[in-house]
Each structure stands twice: as C-alpha cells, then as structure tokens.
Scaffold this motif. Structure first.
Motif, short mmCIF file in Angstrom:
data_model
loop_
_atom_site.label_atom_id
_atom_site.label_comp_id
_atom_site.label_asym_id
_atom_site.label_seq_id
_atom_site.Cartn_x
_atom_site.Cartn_y
_atom_site.Cartn_z
N PHE A 24 0.85 -1.18 0.00
CA PHE A 24 0.00 0.00 0.00
C PHE A 24 0.89 1.24 0.00
O PHE A 24 1.82 1.34 0.81
CB PHE A 24 -0.88 -0.07 1.25
N GLU A 26 0.55 5.35 0.04
CA GLU A 26 -0.32 6.53 0.15
C GLU A 26 0.54 7.79 0.05
O GLU A 26 1.74 7.77 0.35
CB GLU A 26 -1.04 6.49 1.52
N LEU A 28 1.49 10.02 1.90
CA LEU A 28 1.55 10.19 3.35
C LEU A 28 3.02 10.18 3.73
O LEU A 28 3.72 9.21 3.42
CB LEU A 28 0.82 9.00 4.00
N GLY A 71 -6.08 4.95 1.27
CA GLY A 71 -6.09 5.72 2.47
C GLY A 71 -6.92 7.01 2.43
O GLY A 71 -7.62 7.34 1.48
N CYS A 72 -6.81 7.68 3.58
CA CYS A 72 -7.59 8.92 3.75
C CYS A 72 -7.24 9.93 2.65
O CYS A 72 -8.08 10.76 2.29
CB CYS A 72 -7.33 9.51 5.13
N TRP A 97 -2.45 14.36 6.46
CA TRP A 97 -1.12 13.89 6.86
C TRP A 97 -0.11 15.01 6.94
O TRP A 97 0.65 15.27 6.03
CB TRP A 97 -0.66 12.79 5.90
N ASN A 173 -12.86 4.71 0.48
CA ASN A 173 -11.97 4.24 1.54
C ASN A 173 -12.52 4.69 2.89
O ASN A 173 -12.91 5.85 3.04
CB ASN A 173 -10.57 4.86 1.35
N GLU A 174 -12.57 3.79 3.83
CA GLU A 174 -12.98 4.11 5.21
C GLU A 174 -14.14 5.10 5.22
O GLU A 174 -14.06 6.18 5.82
CB GLU A 174 -11.78 4.61 6.03
N HIS A 238 -10.20 -3.15 7.36
CA HIS A 238 -9.00 -2.51 7.89
C HIS A 238 -8.83 -2.87 9.36
O HIS A 238 -9.77 -2.71 10.15
CB HIS A 238 -9.09 -0.98 7.77
N TYR A 240 -5.50 -2.69 12.29
CA TYR A 240 -4.09 -2.48 12.64
C TYR A 240 -3.78 -3.11 13.99
O TYR A 240 -4.63 -3.12 14.89
CB TYR A 240 -3.79 -0.98 12.71
N GLU A 296 -5.68 -2.82 4.39
CA GLU A 296 -4.81 -2.09 5.32
C GLU A 296 -4.62 -2.96 6.54
O GLU A 296 -5.59 -3.25 7.27
CB GLU A 296 -5.41 -0.73 5.71
N TRP A 300 0.87 -0.37 14.22
CA TRP A 300 0.75 1.10 14.30
C TRP A 300 1.21 1.50 15.69
O TRP A 300 0.51 1.25 16.67
CB TRP A 300 -0.69 1.52 14.03
N LEU A 312 3.72 9.45 10.30
CA LEU A 312 3.60 8.05 10.74
C LEU A 312 4.84 7.22 10.43
O LEU A 312 4.75 6.07 9.99
CB LEU A 312 2.35 7.38 10.12
N ALA A 344 0.28 -1.95 5.42
CA ALA A 344 0.40 -0.49 5.46
C ALA A 344 1.67 -0.15 6.24
O ALA A 344 1.77 -0.53 7.40
CB ALA A 344 -0.83 0.11 6.15
N GLN A 345 2.55 0.58 5.55
CA GLN A 345 2.57 0.89 4.13
C GLN A 345 3.94 0.54 3.59
O GLN A 345 4.88 0.35 4.37
CB GLN A 345 2.24 2.36 3.93
N LEU A 350 4.32 3.52 8.90
CA LEU A 350 3.81 2.40 9.71
C LEU A 350 4.71 1.17 9.56
O LEU A 350 5.92 1.29 9.63
CB LEU A 350 2.33 2.13 9.38
O1 AHR Z 1 -2.56 3.84 6.65
C1 AHR Z 1 -2.82 5.06 7.29
C2 AHR Z 1 -4.28 5.40 7.32
O2 AHR Z 1 -4.96 4.47 8.09
C3 AHR Z 1 -5.03 5.39 6.02
O3 AHR Z 1 -4.90 6.57 5.32
C4 AHR Z 1 -6.45 5.19 6.43
O4 AHR Z 1 -7.22 4.57 5.46
C5 AHR Z 1 -6.33 4.42 7.73
O5 AHR Z 1 -7.08 4.96 8.72
#
Ligand code: AHR
Length: 502
Positions: A24, A26, A28, A71-72, A97, A173-174, A238, A240, A296, A300, A312, A344-345, A350
């Motif tokens: 993944f 992003e 970010l 991701g976000c 981010w 996503n989410e 998702h 973590y 994901e 974390w 992150l 991720a990722q 992370l």
């Molecule tokens: O992987 C980081 C973030 O975690 C992603 O952007 C989001 O989809 C999740 O909450």
C-alpha cells in the motif's frame, strides 16, 4: 517434549492468491515522495524518477499489487490535479497527513509507470468521500478506455495513447471515518450509485472493491452485503495491530515482555475478525464470490521521536517480523475468502518493509518475512494441525498461541514434483522451541529439506542505516528424522520457513 506440526498433503484447500502479498502506497509522509519517487533530476539513482534501490527491494519479494493513492488521502484526491505538465499541477494541502504541501508531481501516469517498473498490478482507490460520480466515471474512462472519447484524448495529450489495465478499483476508503463518516445504509446506497459508473471498457475485468468495515463493525459488513453484494467483487477490511490501546499508542522499539505479548495478542485477533466477517459474507454469498480484501493491515505505534507526527514514520523490529508472520499465516489459512491484502505501508510509513533516508535504504525485518513467505504466492494451501503450548504472561492473562503456522504446495518447475513450504512463528519472547514437522499422506520419502530463520538478539532489535543486517534471514538447520518428518529448533521470537521435497 517437542512441539509438533502435522501437514496433511492430501488436504488440499484453496489457492493462496498472490495478491495476499500486496502493498500500500499513500501520499503520506515519505512513502511516495522520497520513498518510491525522487523525480528524474534527483542525485539518488533512479529510473525515470523511481528509486532503483526501492524498486529492486519490492521486485525481490515478488510484489503482486500496489494500492494507491490512499487511504484517507484518496478521500480528498481529485485525480485531474495530478495529470499534465508537472509544473502546472495544482499545489494542495495534504490535510490528513501533516498539513504539508502536495504538489501532485506524482499522479496517475507516474503511478502506472511505477507498477510497470515493479511488474505488479495497480490497485487504485477512488474518492467517494469528497468526490463526484462524474469524477470517478471520468477517471475510469481516462485509465481504461481505448477508443475515441474525451478522456482517452486527454490521456493521449498527456503522453499515453494506450489504455492501462486496471484489475482492482476501490469504490471509496474508510467511508465510516475519514471517507465521509457515513452510516452503512447511506454508504451502501452510494456504493451502488458510484460503482455503476465504474464501467468495464477493457477486456480485463475491473474488480470493484467496496469500502468495508472498521475492525469489528460486523453490522457494516451485514448491511453492505445485504444491500449490494451482487454489485461488488470485494469488500475491504482494515485492522491495525497496536500494543496497548488504540488511543494510547506505544513506542515501536521500547517495549518489554508485556508489550511484546500485548501486540501479538492483537495481531492474532485478525483471525477472529476475518472469520466473523467471512461468516456474515457467507450468509449472502455462500459461493464465496466476493473477496474479503484486507487492504490495510500492520502495526501502528508512536511515530519516531523528532519526526513529523503526521508522517507516521516508525521503526520496525523483530516484533514486527513476528506480527507479519502471524498475519500472513492467517491470510493463507483463510485464503478461501481473503484474496487480497495490503500491508500499510510500503515505504517509510507504519509497518514498512523498506525504510529510506536520503540516498540510503534499509530492508526491515518485515521485508525479510515477505521474502521468506513468497513461495506461498499462488500455491495450494494445505491443511495443518499443530500441538503446542501457549506463551504469554499468565498472571496478567495475556497469552497467545505458542506457534502460528501455514503450509502450501507448489509444483517445482525443475523437477515437476511437489515442494512443500511451511512457515512458522515462535511467539515465545524468551524460549526456543524444538518442533517436529510431519507430512501426512506424503506417498514418498522426504528427499531434501532446507530452512531459513529470522530473529534478533533481542525482541526489539532493528536494522539501522549504519547496521542494516542485524535482523536478516539465516540458514536454519533442518534434520530429516524419518521418511515423513523433519525437525527444527526455532529460537525465541523468530519466524522460520521450511521447504521440503520428495
Ligand atoms: O494507513 C494510514 C491510514 O490508516 C489510512 O490513510 C487510512 O485509510 C487508515 O485509517
């Protein structure tokens, strides 16, 4: 007494989809910029702007697919900002981010180019949170339509005549969180509407993946499946791994035995989540046509001190290798329903398999686990049973299974005979384990056996840019005990892979 694993070679189960070993990327922190992409003018060795060392690292683990742009970030991404001459692209704020400027120099063309360099399948996530149906409709046309149309023409003006293949597309996503804070009923309706415009222009099917639940939100899965299962090919999940509490994150490297077992217990929770979401999916889709897509997953922890908390960036230790080993065994064992997964990722974010700093790159313990497990990609899952003691802090009621295991079979291309791959994790923080691995219904004697193991001096050992090989794969001694049994000794806190041929 030795612990034991029995692999029944007659108990052939599902195919382990290669895409379970996906990644993944992003927008970010330093995942894209400084991670995969440095730009063509960089002094860092690159091919058309992509870092050579990072590309090689992912090719070496046979990366099957790459998810992008979030991701976000995807929930606020407007794809037209990222096409055309780089200097003219819109500069926006990456609100999710770190609030940094996103110059959109990495966009659709650069992403497909990256997948070409990696030799992997693109997995693009669309914007339902703040985008429009028209915008998604046009993006699909831009990426995949090869005839005469406004978007195909625009693509050609931007230097690409041919349409791309797009095997995976996420419709949001989410959407329960950063993707719009929706209720499942509302998102189910939006999913139905948006997916209508994910048109099938090319020959290769676009797998439509609906935005699935957060962790144990079983109601989300139920509502989505009930209202739209026939319109989707996948549903995401998702989850973590954290150490203590989600709201109270802990360091990636400074933890004690309690931190070790707490994190591992949370990693093992993935099995329950996958099982229970799958059971709900079974109600509406007993033939298991709709894939569970764990797009994901990973650990974390707190960001490294001194880094932008919005980036992150965290370290990666022996504990992460063990977390990866556990999660990948779970996905293998549940590959009847889990067809795609994305850690991720990929770089610098992370639980990253690869970390970079300027022109330096380091392969983390997690990378090595992907390397040790790559033989599972596309193989046939075999039934396993294991007898082992549990591990943990009994007085605090934090216990985990002492072993995690999965096994698969593939035909060896040279000999045309089956070869068996067993991957096992010793979760014990302080004790090694002698493990017998027996193969039931083998039908011939074991002709050769070899193994690899990864561990570190301590459970929190990491690879650094100055000392990158503290935690790497080493040869594991595998003793053939008799015609169908081998024996290994797994060090404390380790991941092992054993290959057997007849
Ligand atoms: O992987 C980081 C973030 O975690 C992603 O952007 C989001 O989809 C999740 O909450």
């Amino acid at each position: 007494m030795n612990e034991s694993i029995i692999v029944d070679v007659a108990d052939k189960k599902s195919t382990i989809s290669r895409d379970i070993y996906g990644h993944f990327s992003e927008h970010l922190g330093r995942c894209i910029y400084g991670g995969f992409w440095v730009g063509k003018d960089s002094d860092i060795p690159n091919i058309n702007g992509y870092r050579k060392d990072v590309i090689k690292a992912f090719k070496d683990i046979d990366i099957p697919n790459l998810r992008w742009p979030g991701g976000c970030f995807a929930d606020e991404y407007h794809w037209k900002d990222g096409i055309g001459p780089s200097a003219n692209r819109k500069r926006i704020i990456n609100t999710n981010w770190g609030g940094v400027v996103e110059d959109n120099s990495f966009g659709t063309h650069e992403f497909f180019g990256l997948c070409d360099e990696l030799g992997c399948k693109p997995y693009v996530c669309g914007n339902v949170g703040s985008g429009t149906v028209q915008e998604m409709d046009e993006w699909i046309e831009y990426m995949t339509f090869s005839g005469e149309s406004p978007m195909a023409k625009l693509r050609e003006q931007n230097g690409r005549k041919e349409a791309w293949n797009l095997p995976f597309f996420g419709v949001g996503n989410e959407n329960w969180g950063c993707g719009g804070n929706m209720r499942p009923e509302y998102y189910a309706d939006l999913y139905r509407r948006f997916q209508t415009f994910v048109r099938q222009y090319g020959k290769e099917k676009i797998m439509k993946i609906a935005g699935g639940p957060n962790v144990d939100d079983y109601n989300w899965t139920d509502v989505l499946m009930k209202n739209a299962h026939w319109l989707m090919d996948g549903l995401s999940l998702h989850y973590y791994t954290y150490e203590y509490r989600w709201e109270d994150k802990r360091s990636s490297t400074e933890f004690d035995t309690e931190g070790w077992y707490r994190a591992l217990k949370n990693a093992f929770r993935m099995d329950e989540l996958v099982r229970r979401h799958s059971e709900i999916m079974d109600k509406y889709d007993p033939a298991k046509r709709v894939a569970l897509v764990v797009d994901e997953w990973g650990s974390w922890y707190l960001p490294e001190p001194g880094t932008n908390p919005g980036f992150l960036y965290q370290q990666n230790s022996v504990r992460d290798a063990v977390v990866a080993g556990i999660e990948l065994n779970i996905f293998n064992n549940r590959s009847d329903r889990v067809k795609i997964a994305n850690i991720a990722q990929a770089v610098n974010v992370l639980q990253a398999p690869v970390l970079t700093e300027g022109d330096k790159m380091v392969l983390t313990p997690t990378w090595h686990v992907f390397h040790m497990y790559k033989g599972h990609q596309g193989a046939t899952l075999l039934g396993t049973s294991a007898a082992y003691s549990s591990a943990g802090l009994y007085e605090k009621d934090i216990t985990v299974p002492g072993l995690s295991v999965s096994a698969s079979e593939k035909t060896d291309s040279a000999t045309q005979k089956p070869r068996y791959l067993v991957t096992a994790v010793n979760t014990d923080a302080s004790s090694s384990k002698k493990v017998d691995i027996s193969f039931a219904n083998l039908g011939a004697s074991i002709a050769s056996a070899s193994g690899t193991v990864i561990t570190g001096d301590c459970m929190n050992t990491i690879n650094t840019f100055d000392d990158p090989e503290r935690v790497t794969e080493k040869t594991l001694s595998v003793t053939v005990k008799d015609a169908d049994t081998v024996s290994i000794t797994m060090p404390a806190h380790s991941v092992a892979s054993v290959t057997v041929q007849i």
